[in-house]
Motif scaffolding. Structure first.
Motif, PDB file in Angstrom:
ATOM      1  N   LEU A   1     -48.206  11.132 -15.293  1.00 21.40           N
ATOM      2  CA  LEU A   1     -47.166  12.023 -14.778  1.00 21.40           C
ATOM      3  C   LEU A   1     -46.095  11.231 -14.029  1.00 21.40           C
ATOM      4  CD1 LEU A   1     -49.343  15.022 -13.506  1.00 21.40           C
ATOM      5  CD2 LEU A   1     -47.834  14.983 -15.510  1.00 21.40           C
ATOM      6  N   CYS A   2     -46.532  10.226 -13.263  1.00 21.06           N
ATOM      7  CA  CYS A   2     -45.570   9.381 -12.546  1.00 21.06           C
ATOM      8  C   CYS A   2     -44.652   8.659 -13.521  1.00 21.06           C
ATOM      9  CB  CYS A   2     -46.315   8.365 -11.672  1.00 21.06           C
ATOM     10  SG  CYS A   2     -47.113   9.060 -10.211  1.00 21.06           S
ATOM     11  N   VAL A   3     -45.238   8.128 -14.595  1.00 23.19           N
ATOM     12  CA  VAL A   3     -44.445   7.426 -15.602  1.00 23.19           C
ATOM     13  C   VAL A   3     -43.445   8.372 -16.250  1.00 23.19           C
ATOM     14  CG1 VAL A   3     -44.532   6.313 -17.878  1.00 23.19           C
ATOM     15  CG2 VAL A   3     -46.170   5.661 -16.107  1.00 23.19           C
ATOM     16  N   TYR A   4     -43.913   9.544 -16.635  1.00 19.63           N
ATOM     17  CA  TYR A   4     -43.041  10.488 -17.342  1.00 19.63           C
ATOM     18  C   TYR A   4     -41.861  10.923 -16.471  1.00 19.63           C
ATOM     19  CZ  TYR A   4     -41.263  14.710 -19.505  1.00 19.63           C
ATOM     20  OH  TYR A   4     -40.422  15.656 -20.043  1.00 19.63           O
ATOM     21  N   PHE A   5     -42.153  11.391 -15.274  1.00 20.63           N
ATOM     22  CA  PHE A   5     -41.079  11.937 -14.443  1.00 20.63           C
ATOM     23  C   PHE A   5     -40.139  10.847 -13.924  1.00 20.63           C
ATOM     24  CE2 PHE A   5     -44.105  15.536 -14.080  1.00 20.63           C
ATOM     25  CZ  PHE A   5     -43.259  16.538 -14.547  1.00 20.63           C
ATOM     26  N   SER A   6     -40.672   9.671 -13.619  1.00 20.00           N
ATOM     27  CA  SER A   6     -39.794   8.590 -13.174  1.00 20.00           C
ATOM     28  C   SER A   6     -38.914   8.098 -14.314  1.00 20.00           C
ATOM     29  CB  SER A   6     -40.614   7.432 -12.596  1.00 20.00           C
ATOM     30  OG  SER A   6     -41.521   6.914 -13.554  1.00 20.00           O
ATOM     31  N   LEU A   7     -39.468   8.014 -15.514  1.00 15.21           N
ATOM     32  CA  LEU A   7     -38.689   7.577 -16.674  1.00 15.21           C
ATOM     33  C   LEU A   7     -37.601   8.591 -17.017  1.00 15.21           C
ATOM     34  CD1 LEU A   7     -38.142   5.690 -19.075  1.00 15.21           C
ATOM     35  CD2 LEU A   7     -39.918   6.916 -20.339  1.00 15.21           C
ATOM     36  N   VAL A   8     -37.974   9.856 -17.115  1.00 20.80           N
ATOM     37  CA  VAL A   8     -37.008  10.898 -17.465  1.00 20.80           C
ATOM     38  C   VAL A   8     -35.918  11.002 -16.401  1.00 20.80           C
ATOM     39  CG1 VAL A   8     -36.692  13.390 -17.774  1.00 20.80           C
ATOM     40  CG2 VAL A   8     -38.610  12.219 -18.886  1.00 20.80           C
ATOM     41  N   GLY A   9     -36.325  10.946 -15.129  1.00 26.47           N
ATOM     42  CA  GLY A   9     -35.348  11.017 -14.054  1.00 26.47           C
ATOM     43  C   GLY A   9     -34.356   9.880 -14.112  1.00 26.47           C
TER      44      GLY A   9
ATOM     45  N   ALA B   1     -33.830   4.789  -7.650  1.00 28.72           N
ATOM     46  CA  ALA B   1     -33.871   4.423  -9.066  1.00 28.72           C
ATOM     47  C   ALA B   1     -34.614   3.106  -9.279  1.00 28.72           C
ATOM     48  CB  ALA B   1     -32.458   4.332  -9.623  1.00 28.72           C
ATOM     49  N   GLY B   2     -34.409   2.143  -8.365  1.00 22.15           N
ATOM     50  CA  GLY B   2     -35.094   0.864  -8.495  1.00 22.15           C
ATOM     51  C   GLY B   2     -36.604   1.008  -8.402  1.00 22.15           C
ATOM     52  N   LEU B   3     -37.063   1.794  -7.430  1.00 21.92           N
ATOM     53  CA  LEU B   3     -38.502   2.005  -7.269  1.00 21.92           C
ATOM     54  C   LEU B   3     -39.076   2.773  -8.449  1.00 21.92           C
ATOM     55  CD1 LEU B   3     -41.014   1.708  -5.521  1.00 21.92           C
ATOM     56  CD2 LEU B   3     -40.344   3.786  -4.303  1.00 21.92           C
ATOM     57  N   LEU B   4     -38.328   3.747  -8.951  1.00 20.25           N
ATOM     58  CA  LEU B   4     -38.806   4.516 -10.098  1.00 20.25           C
ATOM     59  C   LEU B   4     -38.876   3.657 -11.354  1.00 20.25           C
ATOM     60  CD1 LEU B   4     -37.075   7.992  -9.652  1.00 20.25           C
ATOM     61  CD2 LEU B   4     -39.363   7.280  -8.977  1.00 20.25           C
ATOM     62  N   ARG B   5     -37.978   2.686 -11.471  1.00 21.94           N
ATOM     63  CA  ARG B   5     -38.073   1.749 -12.604  1.00 21.94           C
ATOM     64  C   ARG B   5     -39.377   0.969 -12.537  1.00 21.94           C
ATOM     65  NH1 ARG B   5     -32.434  -1.479 -12.807  1.00 21.94           N
ATOM     66  NH2 ARG B   5     -33.562  -2.671 -14.413  1.00 21.94           N
TER      67      ARG B   5
ATOM     68  N   ASN C   1     -29.570   3.867 -25.819  1.00 16.31           N
ATOM     69  CA  ASN C   1     -30.733   4.424 -25.144  1.00 16.31           C
ATOM     70  C   ASN C   1     -31.699   3.303 -24.777  1.00 16.31           C
ATOM     71  OD1 ASN C   1     -32.997   5.826 -24.262  1.00 16.31           O
ATOM     72  ND2 ASN C   1     -32.804   7.420 -25.814  1.00 16.31           N
ATOM     73  N   ALA C   2     -31.906   3.086 -23.487  1.00 14.60           N
ATOM     74  CA  ALA C   2     -32.762   1.995 -23.025  1.00 14.60           C
ATOM     75  C   ALA C   2     -34.207   2.167 -23.472  1.00 14.60           C
ATOM     76  CB  ALA C   2     -32.705   1.904 -21.499  1.00 14.60           C
ATOM     77  N   LEU C   3     -34.612   3.393 -23.762  1.00 10.57           N
ATOM     78  CA  LEU C   3     -35.990   3.638 -24.193  1.00 10.57           C
ATOM     79  C   LEU C   3     -36.308   2.906 -25.488  1.00 10.57           C
ATOM     80  CD1 LEU C   3     -38.578   5.164 -23.523  1.00 10.57           C
ATOM     81  CD2 LEU C   3     -37.697   7.117 -24.815  1.00 10.57           C
TER      82      LEU C   3
END
Length: 359
Positions: free
Chosen positions: A168-176, A197-201, A260-262
């Motif tokens: 869940l952390c990965v999903y929401f931080s990535l999408v955000g 944003a840096g911490l979420l990366r 798209n960075a993904l």
């Protein structure tokens, strides 16, 4: 009864080689964005605006090793935090001290103020608790807080729930971050009041790397069997490595077409997994102890690169010969940053680790 501890991770020389190559690419990117370099129009042949995504690759590699650290060692969360501080802090402190000394000698470089260095040494850079971010070492703070957070989750929750929380952390931080940065992941700032944003990366990359570790742990024995050492396997893995490498080099270093960075993260994940299997030509070439030897210097090279730029800005970058011969200037800059990183490792990091281990 089957043990919950995975088989010891084999030495991954190719991954260590990759870390060293990536550290030089990060130095190259920051070098070409230096005002003193851009003002002279020294670098014109490359379009490397996407090279910042290598930071995501570093986070993913760190997450992979986090999985194996957790699986193979009986280590408490407090001990893990102490170990990370003792691993990261000496080089960071060295950069702070060197920066202040350079400033005292009149080398007014970017982001070397005492207040900024104190923030760096407290691992508070670019995580949302300071006004803005300054310099390159925000990566260290983001990495530190994200990885101790994940280790705490793994130590204090049942594996099933821990994996769900991390997912869940990965999903929401990535999408955000994707939506905040217009799908570039180029942001490090704070948005929506409290989201860094840096911490979420870091949370995204380390979490993804953790799941790569889980997947690799489950299938690695199958790929070690003789049947998977055939010519067909070698050709398929080699083609996959070549295609992923070509895509990343073309879009990160030469001329990028993907926005798209993904897509870059997916390409790197495929390449990284190929490196873990060691079945293709590129992973085999880089799986040598000579290039991997320099992998241990990657962190020091990254942390000290701004100090190397500061020294070069007042020396090499002003010499007419190097201004004319841009390729030589680039090579000399990378070499100097590498040498400074090696010196920092042997004079600061290694003695500090030895001292703290015996304290």
């Amino acid at each position: 009864m089957k043990s919950d501890v995975s088989i010891t991770l084999p030495k991954l020389n190719n991954v260590e080689s990759l870390r060293f190559i990536f550290s030089l690419m990060i130095v190259y990117m920051h070098f070409t964005h230096e005002p003193a370099v851009k003002a002279l129009y020294l670098i014109q042949s490359f379009n490397n605006e996407k090279l910042y995504l290598i930071v995501e690759f570093f986070f993913i590699i760190a997450g992979f090793f986090l999985f194996h650290t957790f699986k193979n060692k009986e280590q408490g969360w407090t001990d893990f935090v102490k170990k990370k501080i003792l691993r990261l802090w000496p080089a960071l402190a060295c950069f702070g001290v060197v920066s202040i000394i350079l400033r005292c000698f009149g080398m007014e470089c970017t982001y070397i103020g005492l207040d900024i260095q104190i923030i760096n040494m407290m691992f508070l850079q670019g995580i949302g608790v300071t006004p803005g971010h300054y310099g390159f070492n925000w990566f260290v703070s983001a990495y530190f807080w994200a990885i101790i957070f994940y280790f705490y989750i793994l130590k204090n929750f049942n594996t099933k729930y821990a994996n769900l929380i991390i997912a869940l952390c990965v999903y929401f931080s990535l999408v955000g971050n994707l939506n905040h940065s217009d799908f570039t992941l180029a942001k490090i700032d704070t948005y929506n009041t409290f989201l860094s944003a840096g911490l979420l990366r870091a949370i995204t990359g380390i979490g993804i790397g953790y799941f790569v570790g889980i997947f690799y742990d489950k299938i690695k024995e199958r790929f070690c069997k003789e049947g998977h050492n055939s010519l067909k396997t070698f050709v398929l893995c080699s083609m996959t490595e070549i295609l992923c490498s070509f895509f990343l080099i073309k879009n990160l270093l030469l001329k990028h077409t993907e926005k798209n960075a993904l897509i870059f993260i997916v390409a790197f994940l495929i390449l990284f997994f190929m490196f873990l299997l060691k079945k293709g030509v590129i992973s085999k070439i880089l799986d040598n102890k000579y290039l991997a030897f320099f992998g241990k210097y990657s962190y020091s090279i990254y942390v000290m690169q701004a100090a190397s730029f500061c020294l070069l800005r007042f020396s090499l970058w002003k010499m007419p010969y190097f201004i004319v011969h841009t390729n030589i200037l680039t090579g000399a800059t990378l070499a100097f940053a590498t040498i400074l990183g090696i010196l920092t490792y042997h004079l600061i990091e290694k003695p500090a680790a030895k001292y703290f281990n015996h304290a």
